[in-house]
Write an enzyme that holds these catalytic residues in place. Sequence first.
Site, PDB file in Angstrom:
ATOM      1  N   HIS A 225     -17.141  19.451  -1.094  1.00 36.69           N
ATOM      2  CA  HIS A 225     -18.457  19.365   0.075  1.00 36.69           C
ATOM      3  C   HIS A 225     -17.987  18.619   0.927  1.00 36.69           C
ATOM      4  O   HIS A 225     -16.801  18.899   2.066  1.00 36.69           O
ATOM      5  CB  HIS A 225     -19.478  18.692  -0.927  1.00 36.69           C
ATOM      6  CG  HIS A 225     -20.509  18.947  -1.015  1.00 36.69           C
ATOM      7  ND1 HIS A 225     -21.211  20.255   0.249  1.00 36.69           N
ATOM      8  CD2 HIS A 225     -21.532  18.698  -1.205  1.00 36.69           C
ATOM      9  CE1 HIS A 225     -22.026  20.399   0.471  1.00 36.69           C
ATOM     10  NE2 HIS A 225     -23.412  19.548  -0.180  1.00 36.69           N
ATOM     11  N   HIS A 268     -14.983  28.693   0.286  1.00 28.24           N
ATOM     12  CA  HIS A 268     -16.188  29.009   0.142  1.00 28.24           C
ATOM     13  C   HIS A 268     -17.018  29.041  -0.949  1.00 28.24           C
ATOM     14  O   HIS A 268     -17.001  30.554  -1.016  1.00 28.24           O
ATOM     15  CB  HIS A 268     -16.624  28.914   1.380  1.00 28.24           C
ATOM     16  CG  HIS A 268     -18.445  28.640   2.035  1.00 28.24           C
ATOM     17  ND1 HIS A 268     -19.436  29.007   1.211  1.00 28.24           N
ATOM     18  CD2 HIS A 268     -18.868  26.950   2.457  1.00 28.24           C
ATOM     19  CE1 HIS A 268     -20.932  28.396   1.949  1.00 28.24           C
ATOM     20  NE2 HIS A 268     -19.933  27.253   2.589  1.00 28.24           N
ATOM     21  N   ASP A 321     -15.862  22.930   8.245  1.00 27.50           N
ATOM     22  CA  ASP A 321     -15.032  21.526   7.630  1.00 27.50           C
ATOM     23  C   ASP A 321     -13.466  21.119   8.199  1.00 27.50           C
ATOM     24  O   ASP A 321     -13.199  20.331   8.517  1.00 27.50           O
ATOM     25  CB  ASP A 321     -14.631  20.986   6.589  1.00 27.50           C
ATOM     26  CG  ASP A 321     -16.450  20.711   6.254  1.00 27.50           C
ATOM     27  OD1 ASP A 321     -16.565  20.852   4.959  1.00 27.50           O
ATOM     28  OD2 ASP A 321     -17.137  20.083   6.669  1.00 27.50           O
TER      29      ASP A 321
HETATM   30  C1  SDX Z   1     -19.030  22.451   2.478  1.00 30.48           C
HETATM   31  O1  SDX Z   1     -22.597  24.911  -0.161  1.00 30.48           O
HETATM   32  C2  SDX Z   1     -22.259  25.305   1.270  1.00 30.48           C
HETATM   33  O2  SDX Z   1     -23.120  25.281   1.667  1.00 30.48           O
HETATM   34  C3  SDX Z   1     -21.205  23.639   1.114  1.00 30.48           C
HETATM   35  C4  SDX Z   1     -21.148  24.074   2.801  1.00 30.48           C
HETATM   36  C5  SDX Z   1     -22.218  22.808   3.358  1.00 30.48           C
HETATM   37  O3  SDX Z   1     -22.328  23.644   4.456  1.00 30.48           O
HETATM   38  O4  SDX Z   1     -22.924  22.679   2.717  1.00 30.48           O
HETATM   39  O5  SDX Z   1     -20.942  24.297   3.961  1.00 30.48           O
HETATM   40  C6  SDX Z   1     -19.612  22.444   3.006  1.00 30.48           C
HETATM   41  O6  SDX Z   1     -19.016  21.829   0.887  1.00 30.48           O
HETATM   42  C7  SDX Z   1     -17.810  23.704   2.812  1.00 30.48           C
HETATM   43  C8  SDX Z   1     -16.451  23.582   2.033  1.00 30.48           C
HETATM   44  C9  SDX Z   1     -15.970  23.072   1.822  1.00 30.48           C
HETATM   45  N1  SDX Z   1     -14.564  22.178   0.879  1.00 30.48           N
HETATM   46  C10 SDX Z   1     -13.364  22.173   0.995  1.00 30.48           C
HETATM   47  O7  SDX Z   1     -12.895  22.953   1.888  1.00 30.48           O
HETATM   48  C11 SDX Z   1     -12.370  22.125  -0.435  1.00 30.48           C
HETATM   49  C12 SDX Z   1     -11.187  23.108  -0.709  1.00 30.48           C
HETATM   50  N2  SDX Z   1     -12.407  24.542  -1.418  1.00 30.48           N
HETATM   51  C13 SDX Z   1     -12.586  24.435  -2.627  1.00 30.48           C
HETATM   52  O8  SDX Z   1     -11.980  23.678  -3.193  1.00 30.48           O
HETATM   53  C14 SDX Z   1     -13.321  26.161  -2.315  1.00 30.48           C
HETATM   54  O9  SDX Z   1     -13.508  27.280  -1.338  1.00 30.48           O
HETATM   55  C15 SDX Z   1     -14.321  25.549  -2.327  1.00 30.48           C
HETATM   56  C16 SDX Z   1     -14.906  23.980  -4.070  1.00 30.48           C
HETATM   57  C17 SDX Z   1     -15.164  25.208  -1.339  1.00 30.48           C
HETATM   58  C18 SDX Z   1     -14.981  26.477  -3.269  1.00 30.48           C
HETATM   59  O10 SDX Z   1     -14.647  26.946  -4.229  1.00 30.48           O
HETATM   60  P1  SDX Z   1     -15.143  28.151  -5.488  1.00 30.48           P
HETATM   61  O11 SDX Z   1     -16.423  29.037  -5.285  1.00 30.48           O
HETATM   62  O12 SDX Z   1     -15.398  27.731  -7.000  1.00 30.48           O
HETATM   63  O13 SDX Z   1     -13.853  29.009  -5.113  1.00 30.48           O
HETATM   64  P2  SDX Z   1     -12.838  28.326  -6.580  1.00 30.48           P
HETATM   65  O14 SDX Z   1     -12.428  27.375  -6.444  1.00 30.48           O
HETATM   66  O15 SDX Z   1     -13.301  29.251  -8.245  1.00 30.48           O
HETATM   67  O16 SDX Z   1     -11.826  29.561  -6.309  1.00 30.48           O
HETATM   68  C19 SDX Z   1     -11.149  30.571  -6.188  1.00 30.48           C
HETATM   69  C20 SDX Z   1     -10.242  31.367  -5.513  1.00 30.48           C
HETATM   70  C21 SDX Z   1      -9.163  30.425  -6.793  1.00 30.48           C
HETATM   71  O17 SDX Z   1      -7.522  31.084  -7.631  1.00 30.48           O
HETATM   72  P3  SDX Z   1      -7.602  31.705  -8.793  1.00 30.48           P
HETATM   73  O18 SDX Z   1      -7.057  30.276  -9.562  1.00 30.48           O
HETATM   74  O19 SDX Z   1      -9.088  32.267  -8.801  1.00 30.48           O
HETATM   75  O20 SDX Z   1      -6.045  32.155  -8.634  1.00 30.48           O
HETATM   76  O21 SDX Z   1      -9.444  31.250  -4.298  1.00 30.48           O
HETATM   77  C22 SDX Z   1      -8.847  29.848  -4.548  1.00 30.48           C
HETATM   78  C23 SDX Z   1      -8.411  28.868  -5.832  1.00 30.48           C
HETATM   79  O22 SDX Z   1      -7.593  28.730  -6.389  1.00 30.48           O
HETATM   80  N3  SDX Z   1      -8.871  29.054  -3.806  1.00 30.48           N
HETATM   81  C24 SDX Z   1      -8.329  27.579  -3.171  1.00 30.48           C
HETATM   82  C25 SDX Z   1      -9.033  27.066  -2.056  1.00 30.48           C
HETATM   83  N4  SDX Z   1     -10.303  27.606  -2.214  1.00 30.48           N
HETATM   84  C26 SDX Z   1     -10.116  29.059  -3.305  1.00 30.48           C
HETATM   85  N5  SDX Z   1      -6.796  28.219  -3.137  1.00 30.48           N
HETATM   86  C27 SDX Z   1      -6.200  26.829  -1.832  1.00 30.48           C
HETATM   87  N6  SDX Z   1      -7.898  26.444  -1.185  1.00 30.48           N
HETATM   88  C28 SDX Z   1      -8.485  26.127  -1.501  1.00 30.48           C
HETATM   89  N7  SDX Z   1      -9.736  25.378  -0.367  1.00 30.48           N
END
Ligand code: SDX
Length: 380
Positions: A225, A268, A321
């Site tokens: 997050h 996201h 971010d």
């Molecule tokens: C914020 O919710 C909000 O609005 C939050 C926010 C706000 O203003 O309040 O916008 C602020 O928190 C933004 C997000 C910041 N977090 C990050 O940057 C951390 C890295 N991101 C990931 O961990 C991920 O993208 C999330 C947590 C943000 C969202 O994750 P989801 O929706 O649970 O998606 P997922 O982890 O299930 O991924 C789906 C697929 C996966 O591949 P498979 O396993 O299905 O093959 O996409 C891939 C993931 O591996 N993936 C990524 C990735 N994000 C998704 N692969 C590598 N790097 C990434 N960052």
Amino acid sequence: MSAANTKAGLEGVIAGSTDICSVEQGALIYRGYEIDDLARNATFEGVAFLLLVGHKPSAVELKAFDSELKANRALPKEVCDFLKITPPMLKSGSAVPMDILRTAVSMLGNLDPQCQDNSPEAERAKAKRLTAQIPTVIGHMQNALEGKAAVAPDASLSHAANLLWMMTGVKPTAKAARVMDVSLILYAEHDYNASTFSARVICATLSDLHSAVTGAIGALKGPLHGGANEAAMDMLKEITVAHKAGTSVEDWMLQAFADKRKLMGFGHRVYKNGDHRAGILHALGRELAEQKGPEWVELFDLGERVQKIMLDDKQIHPNVDFPCGMTYFTMDIPVPQYTPIFVASRITGWAAHVMEQHAHNRLIRPVSEYTGPALSGWNS
Ligand code: SDX
């Protein structure tokens, strides 16, 4: 309750309604105003008023609001004394700035005569005090960590400029103050994100604003997050070191994919075609870098290469971010203060949601699917 009804991480579940914000694939809207319009034409003070009071402020309203925030920037002595003893906690690593900020906000509640009052008037007053005081907590914490005397708030400076002044003891340029101002606008509100939803769950028990904000800070700290803005900059530093040691950016990324690493600042839960805020902040941050010199432009060039690989190979876009990390780094802000600055902005969104929840409250209590052991007798 069958597994078919459950959604991991509540993905796509509509958990309630709100008048405050709409997060859509095509737009991000705060109470009817689109984020690009706000970033170009508003100030953080104007957006804070919009979120906390519920309408765009008139010039007179904005002036009074700004004066009220300025009048409330100073911290109680007890909190100042606490911040003075935090450097050993921060240097030992037992605490990070988000933890110190969480404790300071909790102490501000202990010292707030209206802490137990959940009325709309009291909550709006408490929200304004926290909006005014959180930048001072960040500034005094950073001063103490650097062994310097606390830099007092300067009422001649805007909210964003004063935050930078208190952290560094140097008056920011108009450009740097405006970039900080826009980053605070972009970070202010985002509907039912994890930290805001945490605040709503806490206050839905009829607990108080400070308790809800303390919990929300705990949620925002996580690198999935708000903590991603710090983690994104740490990742870029790692890539830079590897690159200097002979590993190309492409090879570093391929290894990260092979290791199934989550790349910080990307992806996201809601946005699947890109985060509206990322492009706005990236452009501003790059302008700062180009003013500052080639070393900083190289950072943005590297970031853009990482973005291109993520998009081409994984179809994953940067979220707000990612540019935030590069932009705050270009502004010489210490990396561990990036997420506390996110709090300095998001306090307005959190407080707006707490007031909305209290105004139309029902306890938030979902059910779960039991997957534990079958029944058996204790004496059998
Ligand atoms: C914020 O919710 C909000 O609005 C939050 C926010 C706000 O203003 O309040 O916008 C602020 O928190 C933004 C997000 C910041 N977090 C990050 O940057 C951390 C890295 N991101 C990931 O961990 C991920 O993208 C999330 C947590 C943000 C969202 O994750 P989801 O929706 O649970 O998606 P997922 O982890 O299930 O991924 C789906 C697929 C996966 O591949 P498979 O396993 O299905 O093959 O996409 C891939 C993931 O591996 N993936 C990524 C990735 N994000 C998704 N692969 C590598 N790097 C990434 N960052």
